[in-house]
Design an enzyme around this catalytic site. Structure first.
Site, PDB file in Angstrom:
ATOM      1  CG  ASP A 332     -37.944 -41.940  19.861  1.00 26.39           C
ATOM      2  OD1 ASP A 332     -39.162 -42.077  19.667  1.00 26.39           O
ATOM      3  OD2 ASP A 332     -37.063 -42.502  19.178  1.00 26.39           O
ATOM      4  CD  GLU A 369     -41.938 -43.795  21.676  1.00 26.09           C
ATOM      5  OE1 GLU A 369     -42.695 -43.793  20.691  1.00 26.09           O
ATOM      6  OE2 GLU A 369     -40.709 -43.978  21.605  1.00 26.09           O
TER       7      GLU A 369
END
Length: 607
Positions: A332, A369
């Site tokens: 992330d 990401e």
């Protein structure tokens, strides 16, 4: 004059002597044929020798040495005919020396575990997918994000009409996922990707409060062990979400709300964790994109590095180990991670992550990401793949829906789609392009089906490209049955297990596309060639050494399409249309009536 080279065998082959390259041309009498490549970033030239013809093509071959520095060897071709130079790079024919970012690139050793490009990914937001037999579990009465908030336990599928939305729980858990694996297997899913599962006060769990334990509301550590074993026993894989850029403000290390006995970095300058968090020039904590529930970690601190990356029991390593034995991580906001208040030495951190993960399990993957262009992280020394927002989702949205992720008007012409996709493939190694996660939407965007006004024909075009384009299809839970959703939190609705709202046509289409991709190796491993395009339609070919699949997408009115097949590296004598469309073959040209807002598939019949 026509030139062709595809960055996979038999046109590019790893050998003990170096990288053997084959260039195809429809013109045998060329004055010069050279490959230009880079050794230690220095331009180097080598001639290609004429080899035996392959069908209608003259072949030219050379073996070049591997670049001794950097993960890949980069190259392009130059030929001279009648005093005129012609170039070929990963972006196609050029009339001048190509930008080095657009050179072909191949690594000496495989960059990505072979299994990674064979998958069908299914992304699950655990609180909204399914409840197990023991749910709902009792949660503390309050949660801590920006501050103290009451926890709302909602009935499955009830309207999300409470605030703050992040403290509303529907009771989905890991046992519920295990009970619904039959649904995933019926689609053809092979890998489950879970958004964060570690202890947190929010339903999204991107504000981690304990990296050592799975959230009790999901069933705790034992539930993750059980789900992982169930997945692996069924030949499926598990990818977890690693939130390493920041913690939650209620993590004991930060302890902003004084919920933990030992003072954290928020309370005390003498805290053992004081140096773990990034600070601005005034000594104040830095928060991810200003969200004060998410204080940013500082990877200049050696204990942060050890805790998350380097130590034998680091977060990245521990959950790859038994008994969970996860198969990889989705990272992330990883492009923002680094030393100090910004992304300082980000590449060094990513290389350290890759080394740690590969050391723990050589077959584990790292997927980043990135909403912006991700190629710097995808050159073979950092991430294996990315959530391909920039190179797939965004151009698809703009071509079909005419908007960007911010909802701004952003329509693009088909020629822009072709250029965008072509460049996004060119700037990464082919094997990395094959491993990219191609999603129509996610927990961070609107649902595309809603964005398209529930137009199933237009949505079918998106699905066709998702399964026919290089990369791994990544289905966001519910997309396969037409689950709707606007912006966060509406894009995280509960899955309707009653089936009352399901769009059966979408579900059957997904199953069919998944079966085609499973059966046709060129859809998983082949190169991609743009054969032709018009104002509203485009035709791609997926090609490996023995087979071809053609995919035509038309977002506009019916049109008669003409597809020259000269760019294919070999001739195909017989074609089939699994989508049931008519066509005629005229030499090396396919002609077909392309229906309005439709996808047409053709593939070589002798594969």
């Amino acid at each position: 004059m026509f030139l062709q080279h595809l960055p996979l065998a038999p046109w590019a082959e790893r050998t003990g002597a170096g990288l053997r390259l084959t260039l195809l041309s429809d013109t045998p009498d060329l004055d010069e044929v050279h490959v230009r490549f880079l050794l230690d970033n220095e331009e180097t030239w080598q001639p290609l020798a004429r080899a035996a013809d392959r069908g209608r093509f003259a072949c030219f071959e050379a073996t070049i040495p591997w670049c001794p520095t950097g993960p890949t060897t980069r190259y392009c071709f130059r030929v001279l005919r009648d005093g005129v130079p012609y170039w070929l790079a990963a972006t196609g024919p050029q009339r001048r020396v190509p930008n080095e970012a657009h050179h072909f690139r191949i690594a000496r050793q495989p960059l990505v575990p072979a299994w990674a490009r064979q998958q069908l990914i299914y992304q699950i937001f655990p609180d909204r997918f399914a409840r197990g037999p023991d749910a709902p579990r009792e949660r503390p009465p309050h949660a801590f994000g920006y501050g103290k908030a009451p926890v709302h336990a909602l009935d499955w599928g009830a309207p999300l009409d409470v605030k703050p939305s992040w403290s509303a729980f529907y009771g989905g858990d890991l046992a519920g996922i295990g009970e619904r694996l039959g649904h995933l297997q019926a689609i053809g899913v092979t890998t489950v990707y879970l958004t964060p599962v570690f202890a947190s006060g929010s339903n999204h769990r991107y504000d981690t409060e304990d990296y050592d334990h799975v959230d009790a509301g999901l069933g705790g550590d034992e539930a993750l062990v059980a789900l992982s074993r169930q997945l692996h026993a069924n030949g499926m894989r598990l990818v977890l979400d690693a939130v390493l850029n920041h913690t939650g403000a209620n993590h004991p290390w930060f302890n902003r709300f004084a919920q933990h006995e030992v003072p954290g970095a928020w309370q005390s300058a003498g805290s053992r964790w004081q140096g773990w968090y990034a600070r601005d020039e005034h000594g104040r904590p830095v928060y991810w994109k200003g969200h004060q529930s998410l204080p940013v970690l500082d990877y200049a601190h050696p204990e942060v590095l050890d805790t998350f990356i380097r130590a034998p029991d680091s977060v990245l390593r521990r959950w790859l180990q038994p008994p969970v034995s996860a198969d990889g991580w989705r990272l992330d906001a990883v492009h923002m991670l680094g030393e100090g208040p910004g992304a300082g030495n980000n590449a060094a951190m990513l290389r350290a992550m890759r080394d740690a993960v590969r050391d723990e399990n050589p077959e584990a993957i790292l997927v980043g990401e990135h909403f912006s262009e991700a190629s710097p992280w995808l050159q073979g020394d950092q991430e294996d793949a990315a959530m391909n927002y920039w190179g797939f989702t965004l151009p698809l949205w703009q071509w079909l829906a005419g908007v960007d992720f911010g909802g701004r008007a952003a329509p693009i012409a088909t020629t822009d789609l072709v250029d965008w996709l072509g460049e996004s493939r060119a700037v990464v190694p082919h094997e990395v392009a094959l491993a990219q996660w191609n999603a129509l939407d996610s927990h961070d965007t609107q649902r595309l089906f809603t964005l398209l006004g529930t137009d199933e024909a237009r949505h079918a075009l998106a699905l066709a490209l998702q399964f026919g384009y290089p990369g791994v299809p990544c289905i966001y839970y519910g997309d396969e049955v037409g689950l709707q959703g606007g912006n966060d939190p509406d894009n995280r609705r509960c899955f309707d297990w009653s089936g009352a709202s399901w769009r059966g046509g979408i579900l059957e289409r997904v199953k069919q596309l998944a079966a085609w991709r499973r059966d046709r190796a060129e859809l998983r491993e082949g190169a991609c060639i743009t054969l032709a395009h018009g104002n509203d339609w485009v035709a791609f070919a997926r090609v490996n050494a023995t087979a071809v699949t053609l995919l035509l997408l038309n977002r506009g009115d019916a049109v008669d399409a003409v597809l020259p097949l000269d760019a294919l590296p070999f001739d195909v004598d017989r074609w089939d249309s699994p989508s049931g469309h008519a066509w005629t073959l005229d030499g090396r040209t396919v002609r077909l009536p392309l229906p309005a807002c439709d996808a047409v598939w053709l593939w070589s019949a002798d594969a």
